[in-house]
Motif scaffolding. Structure first.
Motif, PDB file in Angstrom:
ATOM      1  N   SER A 169      36.149 -48.370 -13.985  1.00 62.11           N
ATOM      2  CA  SER A 169      34.893 -48.082 -14.674  1.00 62.11           C
ATOM      3  C   SER A 169      34.665 -49.135 -15.760  1.00 62.11           C
ATOM      4  O   SER A 169      35.600 -49.812 -16.189  1.00 62.11           O
ATOM      5  CB  SER A 169      34.933 -46.687 -15.314  1.00 62.11           C
ATOM      6  OG  SER A 169      35.781 -46.698 -16.454  1.00 62.11           O
ATOM      7  N   PRO A 262      28.380 -51.818 -12.809  1.00 63.18           N
ATOM      8  CA  PRO A 262      27.994 -50.403 -12.745  1.00 63.18           C
ATOM      9  C   PRO A 262      28.883 -49.571 -13.681  1.00 63.18           C
ATOM     10  O   PRO A 262      29.967 -50.014 -14.058  1.00 63.18           O
ATOM     11  CB  PRO A 262      28.231 -50.028 -11.279  1.00 63.18           C
ATOM     12  CG  PRO A 262      29.044 -51.109 -10.693  1.00 63.18           C
ATOM     13  CD  PRO A 262      28.921 -52.320 -11.551  1.00 63.18           C
ATOM     14  N   PRO A 265      33.018 -46.746 -10.377  1.00 61.77           N
ATOM     15  CA  PRO A 265      33.022 -46.801  -8.920  1.00 61.77           C
ATOM     16  C   PRO A 265      32.252 -45.643  -8.287  1.00 61.77           C
ATOM     17  O   PRO A 265      32.176 -44.556  -8.876  1.00 61.77           O
ATOM     18  CB  PRO A 265      34.508 -46.729  -8.565  1.00 61.77           C
ATOM     19  CG  PRO A 265      35.206 -46.249  -9.791  1.00 61.77           C
ATOM     20  CD  PRO A 265      34.354 -46.590 -10.964  1.00 61.77           C
ATOM     21  N   THR A 266      31.697 -45.875  -7.110  1.00 59.17           N
ATOM     22  CA  THR A 266      31.021 -44.807  -6.366  1.00 59.17           C
ATOM     23  C   THR A 266      32.078 -43.819  -5.857  1.00 59.17           C
ATOM     24  O   THR A 266      33.282 -44.116  -5.872  1.00 59.17           O
ATOM     25  CB  THR A 266      30.289 -45.371  -5.146  1.00 59.17           C
ATOM     26  OG1 THR A 266      31.289 -45.956  -4.283  1.00 59.17           O
ATOM     27  CG2 THR A 266      29.273 -46.433  -5.530  1.00 59.17           C
ATOM     28  N   ALA A 267      31.601 -42.663  -5.376  1.00 60.68           N
ATOM     29  CA  ALA A 267      32.535 -41.654  -4.853  1.00 60.68           C
ATOM     30  C   ALA A 267      33.360 -42.246  -3.709  1.00 60.68           C
ATOM     31  O   ALA A 267      34.573 -42.000  -3.603  1.00 60.68           O
ATOM     32  CB  ALA A 267      31.760 -40.429  -4.385  1.00 60.68           C
ATOM     33  N   ALA A 268      32.722 -43.069  -2.864  1.00 63.02           N
ATOM     34  CA  ALA A 268      33.444 -43.657  -1.729  1.00 63.02           C
ATOM     35  C   ALA A 268      34.498 -44.651  -2.230  1.00 63.02           C
ATOM     36  O   ALA A 268      35.630 -44.685  -1.720  1.00 63.02           O
ATOM     37  CB  ALA A 268      32.458 -44.356  -0.799  1.00 63.02           C
ATOM     38  N   GLN A 269      34.123 -45.460  -3.232  1.00 60.53           N
ATOM     39  CA  GLN A 269      35.107 -46.409  -3.784  1.00 60.53           C
ATOM     40  C   GLN A 269      36.275 -45.669  -4.441  1.00 60.53           C
ATOM     41  O   GLN A 269      37.425 -46.065  -4.309  1.00 60.53           O
ATOM     42  CB  GLN A 269      34.437 -47.313  -4.824  1.00 60.53           C
ATOM     43  CG  GLN A 269      33.534 -48.367  -4.223  1.00 60.53           C
ATOM     44  CD  GLN A 269      32.723 -49.089  -5.297  1.00 60.53           C
ATOM     45  OE1 GLN A 269      32.269 -48.489  -6.264  1.00 60.53           O
ATOM     46  NE2 GLN A 269      32.555 -50.383  -5.105  1.00 60.53           N
ATOM     47  N   ARG A 270      35.948 -44.587  -5.146  1.00 63.64           N
ATOM     48  CA  ARG A 270      37.014 -43.815  -5.797  1.00 63.64           C
ATOM     49  C   ARG A 270      37.979 -43.273  -4.753  1.00 63.64           C
ATOM     50  O   ARG A 270      39.199 -43.337  -4.911  1.00 63.64           O
ATOM     51  CB  ARG A 270      36.416 -42.648  -6.592  1.00 63.64           C
ATOM     52  CG  ARG A 270      35.902 -43.065  -7.959  1.00 63.64           C
ATOM     53  CD  ARG A 270      35.155 -41.936  -8.643  1.00 63.64           C
ATOM     54  NE  ARG A 270      35.693 -40.632  -8.330  1.00 63.64           N
ATOM     55  CZ  ARG A 270      34.969 -39.529  -8.158  1.00 63.64           C
ATOM     56  NH1 ARG A 270      33.660 -39.563  -8.279  1.00 63.64           N
ATOM     57  NH2 ARG A 270      35.538 -38.393  -7.865  1.00 63.64           N
ATOM     58  N   ASP A 297      41.973 -41.979  -5.922  1.00 66.49           N
ATOM     59  CA  ASP A 297      40.909 -41.624  -6.870  1.00 66.49           C
ATOM     60  C   ASP A 297      41.416 -41.396  -8.308  1.00 66.49           C
ATOM     61  O   ASP A 297      41.498 -40.258  -8.782  1.00 66.49           O
ATOM     62  CB  ASP A 297      40.178 -40.369  -6.349  1.00 66.49           C
ATOM     63  CG  ASP A 297      39.002 -39.984  -7.238  1.00 66.49           C
ATOM     64  OD1 ASP A 297      38.678 -40.735  -8.177  1.00 66.49           O
ATOM     65  OD2 ASP A 297      38.413 -38.914  -6.967  1.00 66.49           O
TER      66      ASP A 297
END
Ligand code: NAP
Length: 350
Positions: A169, A262, A265-270, A297
């Protein structure tokens, strides 16, 4: 355990949002606290917590901060970087009579809180557990489980590894930049029974899980070096990451570059990011063990750990004071609570 009130300071941040979501999922009363009313209202709306109380307090206003935490059973502090301001949030939580956990990964801040805030927490009858994160809790609890099997320990080297293109983040990057000097010299390690500042001797390369060749690792300011000696008889505790990770963390970034990233991270990246903690241990009697604990995650796991920790402090308060995770919680029981979040661990004794 549903009848608790938990205040989240720094509720408007990336980690704060995940903590709010986890609190909502677990039930109980939530107070959103922080320095910016508008951002807090928006965080409440995004978390579907429109009925939750919002309390505004800056870290410079001690009285307002105490008032923000008044009536809370526990505070979860997500307002990083912690080094410049975190101690004021600890002090306010203690003054308000609330237990305290945070999502801090800054080793020297943690070391300072352990050393300087215990008497106040004891007088107030509350418990402070700093670093209720994926980096702070699993390794500390696993170290205790290894010590339960091996008895007094001589050496523990912890290697934290990040994989699967783990993305950070904006707040984490900003935080790491603020402690760049500490990361460069390794922070503190526990050597010959005392905490000593880096720089330290080079560590031997290690074969990490899934690998066949030793990889170069370098000293790094990890939580285990400051927490494990608080509950385990041990001579040396050192923290490390792969040299390639150290180099990545040392990449120079400007504030403008960070602001352009950003928020996180997006949920998918996490979900695609992995973390692994490898503990190589030698007992006083010469026996060796390796403990491995891993998950995915970072931020979602940290939300689960911080909320689990806060709820346990409220439901079943341990001794008052500033405690390491293994002093505050039953290690195997706490780790079992993380299994549904994909956390797995093993201990191999030679
Ligand atoms: N394993 C680990 O070590 C680990 C894991 C997860 C998170 N973390 C740490 O958790 C922290 C939060 O991360 P994040 O991604 O949520 O960062 P973020 O999105 O930048 O959020 C930071 C939050 O803290 C607040 N804040 C910052 N400075 C403040 C100050 N001086 N006074 C009052 N409030 C302040 C911000 O308030 P505004 O919205 O008003 O700016 C915001 O709510 C970071 O330090 C990160 O390193 C560590």
């Amino acid at each position: 355990m549903s009848n608790n009130t938990i205040a989240v300071y720094g509720a408007s941040g990336f980690q704060g949002a995940l903590v709010l979501a986890e609190l909502d999922r677990r039930g109980g009363t939530v107070i959103l606290a922080g320095r910016d009313a508008e951002k807090l209202e928006s965080a409440a709306a995004q978390a579907n917590l429109t009925d939750a109380e919002v309390r505004v307090a800056t870290v410079d206003d001690g009285a307002a901060l105490v008032a923000a935490f008044r009536g809370a059973d526990a505070v979860i502090n997500c307002a990083g970087p912690f080094t410049p301001t975190g101690a004021r949030v600890v002090d306010a939580a203690v003054a308000a009579g609330a237990h305290y956990v945070d999502t801090c990964g800054e080793q020297l801040f943690l070391h300072e809180i352990y050393r300087t805030r215990s008497a106040a927490a004891e007088s107030a009858g509350v418990t402070v557990v700093p670093a209720a994160t994926d980096g702070g809790v699993p390794g500390d609890l696993l170290a205790r489980l290894i010590a339960d099997r091996l008895g007094p320990l001589a050496e523990l080297t912890s290697v934290h590894r990040f994989g699967g293109d783990a993305a950070m983040s904006r707040g984490s990057i900003r935080t790491m930049l603020g402690v760049a000097d500490t990361m460069a010299d390794g922070g503190v390690a526990y050597l010959d029974g005392a905490w000593r500042p880096g720089p330290f001797d080079q560590l031997a390369p290690v074969i990490l899980p899934g690998g066949t060749e030793p990889v170069a690792v370098g000293s790094f300011p990890l939580q285990e070096a400051v927490s494990v000696p608080r509950h385990t008889s041990i001579r040396n505790v050192r923290g490390a990451v792969e040299e390639s990770t150290r180099a990545l963390f040392a990449t120079p970034l400007t504030d403008d570059m960070i602001e352009a990233l950003p928020m996180g991270p997006t949920a998918a990246q996490r979900a695609a990011g992995t973390w692994t903690i490898v503990l190589d241990v030698v007992a006083v009697d010469g026996r060796r063990a390796r403990g491995v604990i891993e998950g995915t995650d970072t931020y979602g796991t940290t939300a689960s750990i911080a909320v689990e920790a806060a709820r346990r402090l409220v439901a079943d308060p341990p001794a008052a004071g500033v405690l390491a995770p293994a002093q505050a919680f039953d290690p195997a029981d706490f780790l079992a609570a993380l299994t549904p979040h994909g956390v797995r661990w093993s201990i191999d004794i030679d």
